[in-house]
Design a protein around this motif. Structure first.
Motif, PDB file in Angstrom:
ATOM      1  N   GLU A 165       0.303  66.228  53.117  1.00 22.32           N
ATOM      2  CA  GLU A 165       1.750  66.037  53.064  1.00 22.32           C
ATOM      3  C   GLU A 165       2.467  67.357  52.833  1.00 22.32           C
ATOM      4  O   GLU A 165       3.582  67.575  53.332  1.00 22.32           O
ATOM      5  CB  GLU A 165       2.108  65.057  51.945  1.00 22.32           C
ATOM      6  N   SER A 166       1.821  68.254  52.112  1.00 20.27           N
ATOM      7  CA  SER A 166       2.452  69.545  51.810  1.00 20.27           C
ATOM      8  C   SER A 166       2.605  70.404  53.060  1.00 20.27           C
ATOM      9  O   SER A 166       3.402  71.351  53.074  1.00 20.27           O
ATOM     10  CB  SER A 166       1.631  70.304  50.772  1.00 20.27           C
ATOM     11  N   ASP A 167       1.825  70.095  54.120  1.00 24.58           N
ATOM     12  CA  ASP A 167       1.921  70.858  55.370  1.00 24.58           C
ATOM     13  C   ASP A 167       2.999  70.302  56.299  1.00 24.58           C
ATOM     14  O   ASP A 167       3.264  70.879  57.351  1.00 24.58           O
ATOM     15  CB  ASP A 167       0.577  70.834  56.119  1.00 24.58           C
ATOM     16  N   GLN A 168       3.608  69.157  55.932  1.00 22.22           N
ATOM     17  CA  GLN A 168       4.561  68.496  56.809  1.00 22.22           C
ATOM     18  C   GLN A 168       5.983  68.587  56.250  1.00 22.22           C
ATOM     19  O   GLN A 168       6.188  68.593  55.042  1.00 22.22           O
ATOM     20  CB  GLN A 168       4.196  67.012  56.968  1.00 22.22           C
ATOM     21  N   GLN A 169       6.920  68.658  57.186  1.00 17.97           N
ATOM     22  CA  GLN A 169       8.338  68.634  56.820  1.00 17.97           C
ATOM     23  C   GLN A 169       9.019  67.532  57.626  1.00 17.97           C
ATOM     24  O   GLN A 169       8.889  67.476  58.852  1.00 17.97           O
ATOM     25  CB  GLN A 169       9.009  69.987  57.111  1.00 17.97           C
ATOM     26  N   THR A 170       9.737  66.675  56.925  1.00 18.44           N
ATOM     27  CA  THR A 170      10.375  65.542  57.592  1.00 18.44           C
ATOM     28  C   THR A 170      11.493  66.015  58.515  1.00 18.44           C
ATOM     29  O   THR A 170      12.304  66.879  58.167  1.00 18.44           O
ATOM     30  CB  THR A 170      10.957  64.580  56.550  1.00 18.44           C
ATOM     31  N   VAL A 171      11.519  65.435  59.716  1.00 19.35           N
ATOM     32  CA  VAL A 171      12.581  65.735  60.680  1.00 19.35           C
ATOM     33  C   VAL A 171      13.667  64.671  60.551  1.00 19.35           C
ATOM     34  O   VAL A 171      13.401  63.474  60.688  1.00 19.35           O
ATOM     35  CB  VAL A 171      12.032  65.755  62.122  1.00 19.35           C
ATOM     36  N   SER A 172      14.883  65.137  60.294  1.00 19.23           N
ATOM     37  CA  SER A 172      16.041  64.256  60.219  1.00 19.23           C
ATOM     38  C   SER A 172      16.975  64.638  61.372  1.00 19.23           C
ATOM     39  O   SER A 172      17.643  65.671  61.316  1.00 19.23           O
ATOM     40  CB  SER A 172      16.753  64.419  58.871  1.00 19.23           C
ATOM     41  N   LEU A 173      16.984  63.828  62.424  1.00 21.22           N
ATOM     42  CA  LEU A 173      17.752  64.182  63.607  1.00 21.22           C
ATOM     43  C   LEU A 173      19.246  64.173  63.306  1.00 21.22           C
ATOM     44  O   LEU A 173      19.770  63.200  62.746  1.00 21.22           O
ATOM     45  CB  LEU A 173      17.430  63.226  64.746  1.00 21.22           C
ATOM     46  N   PRO A 174      19.950  65.234  63.677  1.00 20.06           N
ATOM     47  CA  PRO A 174      21.356  65.380  63.265  1.00 20.06           C
ATOM     48  C   PRO A 174      22.343  64.724  64.225  1.00 20.06           C
ATOM     49  O   PRO A 174      22.023  64.401  65.372  1.00 20.06           O
ATOM     50  CB  PRO A 174      21.545  66.897  63.283  1.00 20.06           C
ATOM     51  N   LYS A 175      23.568  64.565  63.736  1.00 21.32           N
ATOM     52  CA  LYS A 175      24.703  64.186  64.576  1.00 21.32           C
ATOM     53  C   LYS A 175      25.321  65.493  65.109  1.00 21.32           C
ATOM     54  O   LYS A 175      25.738  66.337  64.313  1.00 21.32           O
ATOM     55  CB  LYS A 175      25.729  63.387  63.777  1.00 21.32           C
ATOM     56  N   VAL A 176      25.359  65.607  66.421  1.00 21.25           N
ATOM     57  CA  VAL A 176      25.756  66.853  67.063  1.00 21.25           C
ATOM     58  C   VAL A 176      27.128  66.700  67.706  1.00 21.25           C
ATOM     59  O   VAL A 176      27.452  65.661  68.302  1.00 21.25           O
ATOM     60  CB  VAL A 176      24.723  67.265  68.140  1.00 21.25           C
ATOM     61  N   ALA A 177      27.938  67.745  67.605  1.00 17.34           N
ATOM     62  CA  ALA A 177      29.235  67.803  68.300  1.00 17.34           C
ATOM     63  C   ALA A 177      29.282  69.057  69.148  1.00 17.34           C
ATOM     64  O   ALA A 177      28.753  70.108  68.761  1.00 17.34           O
ATOM     65  CB  ALA A 177      30.389  67.805  67.297  1.00 17.34           C
ATOM     66  N   ILE A 178      29.912  68.947  70.325  1.00 16.04           N
ATOM     67  CA  ILE A 178      30.156  70.102  71.192  1.00 16.04           C
ATOM     68  C   ILE A 178      31.652  70.289  71.292  1.00 16.04           C
ATOM     69  O   ILE A 178      32.386  69.372  71.690  1.00 16.04           O
ATOM     70  CB  ILE A 178      29.537  69.890  72.593  1.00 16.04           C
ATOM     71  N   TYR A 179      32.116  71.475  70.931  1.00 23.18           N
ATOM     72  CA  TYR A 179      33.547  71.760  70.875  1.00 23.18           C
ATOM     73  C   TYR A 179      34.068  72.241  72.228  1.00 23.18           C
ATOM     74  O   TYR A 179      33.393  72.972  72.946  1.00 23.18           O
ATOM     75  CB  TYR A 179      33.831  72.833  69.816  1.00 23.18           C
ATOM     76  N   HIS A 180      35.283  71.815  72.572  1.00 18.79           N
ATOM     77  CA  HIS A 180      35.932  72.370  73.760  1.00 18.79           C
ATOM     78  C   HIS A 180      37.356  72.760  73.426  1.00 18.79           C
ATOM     79  O   HIS A 180      38.042  72.110  72.622  1.00 18.79           O
ATOM     80  CB  HIS A 180      35.923  71.369  74.928  1.00 18.79           C
ATOM     81  N   THR A 181      37.803  73.849  74.028  1.00 11.44           N
ATOM     82  CA  THR A 181      39.206  74.229  73.949  1.00 11.44           C
ATOM     83  C   THR A 181      39.949  73.503  75.073  1.00 11.44           C
ATOM     84  O   THR A 181      39.340  72.849  75.916  1.00 11.44           O
ATOM     85  CB  THR A 181      39.377  75.748  74.130  1.00 11.44           C
ATOM     86  N   TRP A 182      41.255  73.651  75.101  1.00 13.50           N
ATOM     87  CA  TRP A 182      42.052  73.094  76.200  1.00 13.50           C
ATOM     88  C   TRP A 182      42.477  74.182  77.184  1.00 13.50           C
ATOM     89  O   TRP A 182      43.165  73.891  78.158  1.00 13.50           O
ATOM     90  CB  TRP A 182      43.270  72.352  75.667  1.00 13.50           C
ATOM     91  N   TYR A 183      42.086  75.432  76.907  1.00 20.18           N
ATOM     92  CA  TYR A 183      42.473  76.498  77.836  1.00 20.18           C
ATOM     93  C   TYR A 183      41.310  77.004  78.669  1.00 20.18           C
ATOM     94  O   TYR A 183      41.512  77.737  79.642  1.00 20.18           O
ATOM     95  CB  TYR A 183      43.138  77.663  77.080  1.00 20.18           C
ATOM     96  N   ASN A 184      40.081  76.612  78.337  1.00 14.95           N
ATOM     97  CA  ASN A 184      38.937  77.064  79.128  1.00 14.95           C
ATOM     98  C   ASN A 184      37.753  76.135  78.860  1.00 14.95           C
ATOM     99  O   ASN A 184      37.204  76.117  77.761  1.00 14.95           O
ATOM    100  CB  ASN A 184      38.570  78.504  78.771  1.00 14.95           C
ATOM    101  N   THR A 185      37.376  75.348  79.858  1.00 14.40           N
ATOM    102  CA  THR A 185      36.318  74.342  79.662  1.00 14.40           C
ATOM    103  C   THR A 185      35.058  74.647  80.485  1.00 14.40           C
ATOM    104  O   THR A 185      34.171  73.805  80.559  1.00 14.40           O
ATOM    105  CB  THR A 185      36.831  72.952  80.054  1.00 14.40           C
ATOM    106  N   GLN A 186      35.011  75.822  81.081  1.00 12.98           N
ATOM    107  CA  GLN A 186      33.904  76.124  81.994  1.00 12.98           C
ATOM    108  C   GLN A 186      32.531  75.961  81.358  1.00 12.98           C
ATOM    109  O   GLN A 186      31.698  75.189  81.820  1.00 12.98           O
ATOM    110  CB  GLN A 186      34.058  77.572  82.491  1.00 12.98           C
ATOM    111  N   ASP A 187      32.299  76.685  80.269  1.00 17.53           N
ATOM    112  CA  ASP A 187      30.945  76.732  79.722  1.00 17.53           C
ATOM    113  C   ASP A 187      30.626  75.550  78.827  1.00 17.53           C
ATOM    114  O   ASP A 187      29.472  75.142  78.734  1.00 17.53           O
ATOM    115  CB  ASP A 187      30.739  78.060  78.992  1.00 17.53           C
TER     116      ASP A 187
END
Length: 918
Positions: free
Chosen positions: A623-645
């Motif tokens: 157990e000491s060799d393992q680390q629990t994975v907690s999948l995150p809530k992800v957000a991707i930000y966009h501006t209103w003046y440039n959405t290309q990337d």
């Protein structure tokens, strides 16, 4: 001799009789004059619009002419007009080529004389035969050419703000279907014209709505008001013309479908940007793998079209001094990459149907003023030009008719060249190396190996397979493209003008796939099996036991597989190994995953669906060799003046099936971000901190981007009641609080500079490197902390893709924040001092012969960088602790155009390990 004169006189009489028999639409012609601002912008050849008794002109159909002040049309209206032409003229055929991301149709319109249209399938078959010299020898090709007609493909409306060509093409189609003028009749008799009326219908509709909602009637064009909606397609903005290698967007798929169905001899793409009409040849350097025949055709056709415009007395047409001719990923380069000829125009445009006084006095191209008289621009425009929408229509239409006429007059030559280019390619495959490329199926990421084979298939390249390899033989018609995609680019360092786009595209490096070039073939070719569809690697489950192990090699599909597993089984336990661990007989590297509380069916689906090989085990893992994975809530930000990337980032997440939320300035201003998200991604965006904080100028607000009954295309893929303003300093402070409370903020490329400028990461400072010139190239990087979670699965040295972007650095005492550096050499202040140190004993001298330093590998792997010493040793990726959280700053874009898949796993690693990057 008298007989010849008599025949010529009779021919002229017949032509005059036919023209007299056709009624000219004087009302239409008068409107053309009215909306053209200068008689020099109005060629006499366009003032012969026919008043046809049964085929409706644009004036009869719409109630106004093409190019009328204040009038533009949505995709349904444009397609409706072509449908009316197809219903009323046997010379016009319309067919659907697919659907956009938002469900609008793509169409092409085919126009030729009635006899040709009756044999359209025959002519398509003939061109298909000419495309492969392995099936058609030169003697057969000569006979086929005598019974063939070139296909000339003309497309418009790729970029939504360039509104002239979708309008002009309607008038051109009417002209081709109705006019008996000698030049038009020669076109419809001798060639097949394929019109792509709107390459990007989603973007066009948004732009038309934008024009009627916001920009129609504005007094000045350069008043700072946005001339474009924030989005065109669902994902991709201007980069829809940079998708020819990925073929990821629906627009590109429709272009490719049209190419391989019709095998057009020439493709002409209509754009708008520079005054008054640019006809492409390019300054060079030209792509190394474009056949010399094509390069020569560019010159001949370009100069022919400029001369044709000049012969009409129209000023401002030029060639050469814009664009280079190197990057092969433009939409129209499907032609240049496949032995046809791809060209484009740039006509001056106003992003709408209004007339504006345009100032050209300071515009420069290839170093010369746009108003200077040059060898490539014999008749320049004046420094100020009163420019109307109809002017745009006139210029583009005259150029296109001239180009179609060239094809009609040189049909046999173009078809012969088309065949010869494919023949040359096959002969190179026979006589020159490499003879083949082999892609081992068993790689660290076998899914990407299969993906590479599939992408070659998309390009029309033949791929075979054996039990252990995908095999690509170079003796095939698209050999030049194959070698271009699979080998390194060598862009000349002494090129006089800067490149127009990225300069490297070697797919094995971009995908992280090992490929071997074979100069000779030592295997039995007949034993290979031809692939007929893209291969898919299905992972397998081996071994027994209730615990499943996934060896980790930075595979691209691991993160989506974990999200999928949790969606199927919320009780599944996921942990990873943070150090090298021996489990049974297997040695597992850091990042390897341990899956528990899942059944065999779930394990099997996990493996097969995501191409990941699992091993069941009953061995005990500490157990000491393992680390629990907690999948995150992800957000991707966009501006209103440039959405290309951010569009490319969203597309990548959607393709990988990684869940996320798209957020904007209002979410940042609302605060409480950590209660909503664990990871926020800031994709690359245009500008600096001022642009980011302030967004669209508030003096133009409120400016809704919402779907309404009148503007039904707006509000997608995101909506707001007011685009103006940015997150402000309140929003920036909320981002800081998000990180301080334990969130992970990931910034790409220039948003890393923005984050540093804002003071969120005061440890990072901009680096002045004025002489560095770093166009998009594949370069070598080095891990500074190989055991860091962001670098799980990566070796100490690896390649990545970087363009001209920001350069950041820390003080020497903070260099532990650097996870990855550019190049393998250290910065000058990190080179150990080897001289005598006062106050310390003298060091023993080391014999130079005994001291053997390992030679550093070249920084540039594919492409070109000038003054690379300015960047080598500087940070590529920084991990900066802020409060309880972290800022992970990339000084390049690891999700660039859905191309550099090899770089993306650093982002996936960060998301998997979001809560333990410290």
């Amino acid at each position: 001799m008298r007989k010849i004169y008599y025949l010529m006189a009779m021919l002229m009489l017949l032509v005059c009789t036919e023209l007299t028999a056709q009624q000219i639409d004087q009302a239409y012609n008068q409107k053309i004059r009215e909306f053209t601002t200068d008689e020099r912008f109005l060629p006499k050849s366009l003032l012969d619009v026919v008043d046809h008794p049964t085929i409706p002109s644009p004036l009869k159909h719409f109630g106004h002419i093409i190019g009328a002040e204040g009038h533009v049309h949505r995709s349904s209206e444009i397609y409706g007009y072509y449908q009316k032409l197809a219903q009323t003229s046997p010379m016009v055929h319309m067919q659907e080529m697919g659907k956009t991301e938002e469900g609008r149709p793509f169409y092409v319109v085919v126009i030729a004389n009635e006899e040709t249209m009756a044999k359209l399938d025959h002519y398509k078959d003939q061109l298909a035969k000419l495309s492969d010299s392995r099936k058609t020898n030169p003697e057969q090709a000569e006979r086929i050419i005598l019974d063939s007609k070139p296909v000339y493909y003309v497309s418009g409306g790729m970029h939504a703000t360039e509104m002239g060509s979708p309008e002009m093409l309607m008038e051109l189609a009417y002209r081709l279907a109705t006019s008996s003028a000698p030049d038009i009749k020669q076109i419809t008799d001798n060639i097949i014209t394929v019109i792509n009326p709107i390459m990007e219908p989603d973007g066009l509709d948004k732009q038309v709505d934008w024009y009627y909602r916001y920009t129609k009637g504005r007094e000045f064009i350069d008043d700072g008001f946005p001339r474009s909606p924030p989005y065109w397609a669902k994902y991709v903005f201007h980069d829809n013309n940079r998708d020819g290698l990925q073929v990821s967007q629906e627009i590109t798929k429709s272009i490719f479908k049209g190419f391989f169905e019709f095998h057009p001899t020439v493709m002409l793409d209509l754009h708008e940007s520079v005054p008054l009409l640019y006809i492409s040849t390019g300054t060079g350097p030209y792509n190394d793998y474009v056949d010399p025949i094509t390069q020569s055709e560019w010159q001949v056709m370009g100069n022919h079209d400029v001369a044709a415009v000049a012969s009409e007395g129209m000023p401002g047409a030029f060639t050469w001094a814009f664009y280079d001719g190197w990057w092969p990923g433009y939409g129209i380069w499907v032609a240049n990459n496949h032995n046809s000829n791809g060209r484009f125009y740039e006509t001056y445009g106003n992003s709408g149907a209004d007339t504006y006084l345009r100032d050209l006095s300071t515009a420069r191209y290839a170093g010369d003023l746009a108003t200077s008289k040059e060898w490539y621009r014999p008749d320049p425009a004046t420094p100020l030009v009163n420019w109307s929408f109809r002017n745009n229509i006139n210029y583009t239409q005259v150029g296109v008719i001239a180009s179609l006429s060239y094809a009609a007059n040189n049909a046999k030559l173009l078809l012969t060249n088309y065949y010869k280019k494919g023949y040359n390619s096959v002969e190179k495959g026979k006589k020159e190396g490499p003879k083949a490329f082999t892609i081992a199926k068993n790689q660290k990421d076998p899914v990407m190996a299969a993906y590479l084979a599939g992408q070659l298939l998309v390009q029309g390249i033949e791929v075979h397979e054996s039990e252990e390899h995908y095999v690509v033989l170079t003796e095939q018609p698209y050999r030049n493209l194959l070698v271009s995609l699979m080998t390194a680019q060598d862009y000349p360092k002494d090129a006089k003008f800067p490149p127009y786009d990225a300069i490297a595209w070697t797919l094995p490096y971009l995908y992280g796939v090992e490929v071997e070039a074979k100069d000779s073939i030592h295997f039995e070719v007949s034993s290979l099996k031809m692939l007929t569809e893209a291969p898919k690697y299905s992972g397998k489950v081996s071994g027994d036991g209730g615990t499943y192990i996934l060896p980790y090699h930075a595979q691209n599909t691991v993160l989506p597989a974990l999200y999928w597993l949790k969606s199927q089984n919320k009780n599944a336990e996921i942990s990873l190994l943070s150090k090298q661990t021996i489990v049974g007989s297997d040695t597992l590297f850091p990042g390897s995953l341990v899956l528990k509380k899942i059944n065999k069916n779930q394990a099997s689906s996990f493996a097969s669906e995501f191409g990941l090989d699992l091993k069941g085990t009953s061995a005990t893992i500490q157990e000491s060799d393992q680390q629990t994975v907690s999948l995150p809530k992800v957000a991707i930000y966009h501006t209103w003046y440039n959405t290309q990337d951010e569009g490319w980032s969203r597309y990548t997440f959607d393709q990988r099936k990684i869940p996320y939320t798209s957020i904007d300035k209002d979410v940042l201003k609302a605060g409480n971000l950590k209660s909503k998200f664990d990871v926020i991604i800031l994709p690359r965006t245009r500008g600096n901190l001022k642009n980011f904080v302030n967004g669209v100028d508030k003096k133009f607000g409120p400016m809704p981007f919402t779907k309404t009954a009148e503007f039904q295309s707006h509000g997608m893929p995101a909506s707001t009641n007011d685009m103006t303003g940015g997150p402000g300093y309140l929003g920036m402070d909320n981002l800081r609080k998000f990180v301080e409370e334990g969130g992970l903020l990931i910034s790409f490329d220039n948003t890393s500079s923005i984050v540093a400028e804002s003071g969120l990461t005061p440890e990072l400072s901009p680096v002045s490197a004025g002489s560095l010139f770093h166009p998009g190239s594949i370069i070598r990087a080095k891990a500074r902390k190989s055991g860091h979670p962001v670098l799980y699965g990566f070796p100490e040295e690896f390649t990545l893709f970087r363009g001209n972007g920001p350069l950041l650095q820390t003080n020497k005492y903070n260099r532990n924040l650097m996870l990855v550096q550019y190049g393998s050499k250290p910065l000058k202040d990190e080179v150990p001092y080897e001289g005598h140190i006062m106050g310390m004993p003298e060091k023993a001298k080391v014999d130079k012969e005994e001291k053997k330093e390992e030679k550093a590998k070249p920084y540039v792997v594919s492409g070109m960088v000038r003054n690379e010493q300015e960047i080598v040793g500087h940070g590529a990726v920084f991990n900066v602790p802020v409060g309880k959280g972290n800022v992970l700053a990339f000084t390049f874009d690891p999700l660039h155009r859905y191309l550099n898949h090899h770089d993306a796993p650093m982002v996936w690693n960060a998301i998997i390990n979001w809560d333990r990057l410290r």
